[in-house]
Design a protein around this motif. Sequence first.
Motif, short mmCIF file in Angstrom:
data_model
loop_
_atom_site.label_atom_id
_atom_site.label_comp_id
_atom_site.label_asym_id
_atom_site.label_seq_id
_atom_site.Cartn_x
_atom_site.Cartn_y
_atom_site.Cartn_z
N LEU A 1 0.82 -1.21 0.00
CA LEU A 1 0.00 0.00 0.00
C LEU A 1 0.86 1.26 0.00
O LEU A 1 1.65 1.49 0.91
N ASP A 2 0.69 2.07 -1.02
CA ASP A 2 1.21 3.43 -0.98
C ASP A 2 0.42 4.18 0.10
O ASP A 2 -0.68 3.76 0.49
N ILE A 3 0.96 5.29 0.58
CA ILE A 3 0.26 6.05 1.64
C ILE A 3 -0.46 7.26 1.06
O ILE A 3 -1.69 7.26 0.94
N GLY B 1 -0.69 13.89 2.10
CA GLY B 1 -0.09 14.66 3.18
C GLY B 1 -0.68 14.42 4.55
O GLY B 1 -0.25 15.02 5.52
N LYS B 2 -1.67 13.54 4.66
CA LYS B 2 -2.30 13.30 5.96
C LYS B 2 -1.85 11.97 6.55
O LYS B 2 -1.35 11.09 5.85
N ASN B 3 -2.01 11.84 7.85
CA ASN B 3 -1.55 10.65 8.55
C ASN B 3 -2.67 9.76 9.07
O ASN B 3 -2.39 8.72 9.68
N VAL B 4 -3.90 10.15 8.85
CA VAL B 4 -5.03 9.38 9.38
C VAL B 4 -5.83 8.77 8.23
O VAL B 4 -6.49 9.49 7.47
N ARG C 1 7.77 8.19 1.40
CA ARG C 1 8.13 8.83 2.67
C ARG C 1 9.36 8.12 3.27
O ARG C 1 9.56 6.93 3.09
N ASN C 2 10.13 8.89 4.05
CA ASN C 2 11.24 8.25 4.73
C ASN C 2 10.75 7.51 5.97
O ASN C 2 9.58 7.58 6.35
N ARG D 1 0.26 17.71 -2.49
CA ARG D 1 0.82 16.84 -1.45
C ARG D 1 1.87 17.55 -0.63
O ARG D 1 1.81 17.58 0.60
N TRP D 2 2.85 18.18 -1.30
CA TRP D 2 3.92 18.82 -0.56
C TRP D 2 3.46 20.09 0.16
O TRP D 2 3.95 20.39 1.24
#
Length: 276
Positions: free
Chosen positions: A8-10, A18-21, A46-47, A133-134
Amino acid sequence: MEQKLIFLDIDGTLTEPGKNVPPPSAVDAVCRARGKGHKVVLCSGRNYGMLFPVVQYGFDGLIASAGGYIEYDSQVVYDCPMTSQQQTKVMDIFKESGIYRTIGGRNHSYTDEGFKEFLAENTQSEANSELLRWRIQIENELGIYPMSEYDGEPIYGMAFMSRGAERLKKPMQILQEEFDFCIQDEDACGIVNGELSSKDFDKGKAVERLCDFLSISKENTIAFGDSMNDLEMLQAVEVGVCMANGSPSLLKIADMVCPSVTEDGLFKAFQKLELF
């Protein structure tokens, strides 16, 4: 059904850019699939450090920096940052060419100080998924620091944004033997963005490395993505799925298209593929 290895890509796939949820439906889909014995792995540009807010939702492994770092069940499978000589060459040529840089170390990312202002000047370019995104990531301060704070941490890759393609000619000519350039679709304002990575890895090679490590055949692999840096990943698996919100070029080569991340796309695709 045989056990599947799902990648899965994020950004733009598991979550909105750009979100984490993730949407609750996506978390539910992953949980159900793992409950059926399938393995689910994050595979992101992402790193390593920027994956932690998402890792908490439950995954079997992770691929960071577009394949530069692979970890499964807390075991390091692959780790390949740039050499110090490569870092110097890459940093210098992009700076000289007037191209905005966002570099990814293992735990932190750093961006040129003028980049946020550049994004603010181009808010009309929201059709460009990478621009959006950025901008969101920087505005939400997702672990992206000013380039002035960069302390020499090993670099795995770079995202870049240029006013037109002309500025990219010299970096591409000089770096083409050691690095791959993934160029996103040019937007209406002539803004060109993309990612630079070592020829030693990409998301597709990462899929193959993890499959070899786990002795899982390609026939039992599925991947989900939305951006052109997911191209090799979708090509490396048996079933490559592109989100409806994805790049037009990626939509053309995908084996399957599912609804967008905001329309419970992952849940509906997992359901269609009978993963739970």
